[in-house]
Design a protein around this motif. Structure first.
Motif, PDB file in Angstrom:
ATOM      1  N   GLY A   1       0.805  -1.226   0.000  1.00  0.00           N
ATOM      2  CA  GLY A   1       0.000   0.000   0.000  1.00  0.00           C
ATOM      3  C   GLY A   1       0.834   1.270   0.000  1.00  0.00           C
ATOM      4  O   GLY A   1       0.302   2.357   0.187  1.00  0.00           O
ATOM      5  N   ILE A   2       2.141   1.147  -0.195  1.00  0.00           N
ATOM      6  CA  ILE A   2       3.030   2.319  -0.202  1.00  0.00           C
ATOM      7  C   ILE A   2       3.810   2.374  -1.526  1.00  0.00           C
ATOM      8  O   ILE A   2       5.006   2.170  -1.561  1.00  0.00           O
ATOM      9  N   PRO A   3       3.105   2.679  -2.638  1.00  0.00           N
ATOM     10  CA  PRO A   3       3.753   2.626  -3.943  1.00  0.00           C
ATOM     11  C   PRO A   3       4.687   3.795  -4.246  1.00  0.00           C
ATOM     12  O   PRO A   3       5.448   3.725  -5.195  1.00  0.00           O
ATOM     13  N   PHE A   4       4.625   4.845  -3.467  1.00  0.00           N
ATOM     14  CA  PHE A   4       5.496   5.998  -3.695  1.00  0.00           C
ATOM     15  C   PHE A   4       5.666   6.752  -2.389  1.00  0.00           C
ATOM     16  O   PHE A   4       4.860   6.606  -1.465  1.00  0.00           O
ATOM     17  N   PRO A   5       6.737   7.546  -2.292  1.00  0.00           N
ATOM     18  CA  PRO A   5       6.941   8.332  -1.065  1.00  0.00           C
ATOM     19  C   PRO A   5       5.742   9.245  -0.823  1.00  0.00           C
ATOM     20  O   PRO A   5       5.245   9.875  -1.752  1.00  0.00           O
TER      21      PRO A   5
ATOM     22  N   THR B   1      10.377   3.026  -2.655  1.00  0.00           N
ATOM     23  CA  THR B   1       9.770   2.453  -1.445  1.00  0.00           C
ATOM     24  C   THR B   1      10.161   0.985  -1.288  1.00  0.00           C
ATOM     25  O   THR B   1      10.675   0.586  -0.257  1.00  0.00           O
ATOM     26  N   TRP B   2       9.918   0.174  -2.305  1.00  0.00           N
ATOM     27  CA  TRP B   2      10.212  -1.256  -2.192  1.00  0.00           C
ATOM     28  C   TRP B   2      11.703  -1.518  -2.077  1.00  0.00           C
ATOM     29  O   TRP B   2      12.134  -2.328  -1.259  1.00  0.00           O
TER      30      TRP B   2
ATOM     31  N   GLY C   1      -2.402  -5.144   0.457  1.00  0.00           N
ATOM     32  CA  GLY C   1      -2.934  -6.302  -0.236  1.00  0.00           C
ATOM     33  C   GLY C   1      -3.923  -5.970  -1.335  1.00  0.00           C
ATOM     34  O   GLY C   1      -4.252  -6.819  -2.152  1.00  0.00           O
ATOM     35  N   LEU C   2      -4.387  -4.730  -1.394  1.00  0.00           N
ATOM     36  CA  LEU C   2      -5.405  -4.352  -2.377  1.00  0.00           C
ATOM     37  C   LEU C   2      -4.826  -4.169  -3.778  1.00  0.00           C
ATOM     38  O   LEU C   2      -5.405  -4.609  -4.756  1.00  0.00           O
ATOM     39  N   VAL C   3      -3.675  -3.503  -3.878  1.00  0.00           N
ATOM     40  CA  VAL C   3      -3.096  -3.157  -5.176  1.00  0.00           C
ATOM     41  C   VAL C   3      -1.654  -3.639  -5.242  1.00  0.00           C
ATOM     42  O   VAL C   3      -0.916  -3.533  -4.267  1.00  0.00           O
ATOM     43  N   HIS C   4      -1.270  -4.149  -6.392  1.00  0.00           N
ATOM     44  CA  HIS C   4       0.104  -4.615  -6.627  1.00  0.00           C
ATOM     45  C   HIS C   4       0.834  -3.526  -7.414  1.00  0.00           C
ATOM     46  O   HIS C   4       0.569  -3.325  -8.595  1.00  0.00           O
ATOM     47  N   ILE C   5       1.712  -2.756  -6.742  1.00  0.00           N
ATOM     48  CA  ILE C   5       2.474  -1.685  -7.391  1.00  0.00           C
ATOM     49  C   ILE C   5       3.886  -1.699  -6.844  1.00  0.00           C
ATOM     50  O   ILE C   5       4.108  -1.754  -5.646  1.00  0.00           O
TER      51      ILE C   5
ATOM     52  N   LEU D   1       6.569   6.818   5.631  1.00  0.00           N
ATOM     53  CA  LEU D   1       5.600   6.329   4.653  1.00  0.00           C
ATOM     54  C   LEU D   1       4.240   6.063   5.291  1.00  0.00           C
ATOM     55  O   LEU D   1       4.150   5.521   6.390  1.00  0.00           O
ATOM     56  N   LYS D   2       3.222   6.460   4.597  1.00  0.00           N
ATOM     57  CA  LYS D   2       1.851   6.200   5.018  1.00  0.00           C
ATOM     58  C   LYS D   2       1.150   5.454   3.889  1.00  0.00           C
ATOM     59  O   LYS D   2       1.240   5.858   2.728  1.00  0.00           O
TER      60      LYS D   2
END
Length: 107
Positions: free
Chosen positions: A6-10, A49-50, A40-44, A33-34
């Motif tokens: 759930g944290i795809p970008f800063p 972040t990752w 689990g909802l979106v795969h990004i 990060l927030k």
């Protein structure tokens, strides 16, 4: 580990990428990060972040840098030369430079 935290970008100020190898700075930025989506909802995937999240988990669990583990456990045994977690300092000079769209138009 599935790019779905759930944290795809800063979510605050853009991180200083010149401090990418600074573990304390990475931890500080990860703490800021927030979640933007319910985990689990979106795969990004996002490198800002990752990448630091995986690097810090590996470093804190093993005391080794992700580059070293990738090299000794995966890449060297398979004969990879140019692949690793980012560009190695020793090959940085021979790597292509990323250009902004405006720079490409004026060449």
């Amino acid at each position: 580990m599935t790019h779905s935290a759930g944290i795809p970008f800063p979510t605050r100020r853009r991180p200083d990428v010149t401090r990418a190898d600074d573990h304390d700075y990475a931890l500080e930025k990860l703490d800021e990060l927030k979640p933007v989506y319910r985990p689990g909802l979106v795969h990004i995937y996002h490198a800002l972040t990752w990448g630091p999240l995986m690097r810090e988990i590996i470093w804190r669990a093993t005391g080794k840098e992700i580059r070293d583990i990738l090299a000794t456990e995966v890449l060297d045994p398979l004969g990879f030369r140019w692949t690793n977690f980012g560009v190695a300092k020793k090959t940085f000079h021979s790597s292509p430079r990323a250009m902004r769209p405006a720079e490409r138009c004026h060449r």
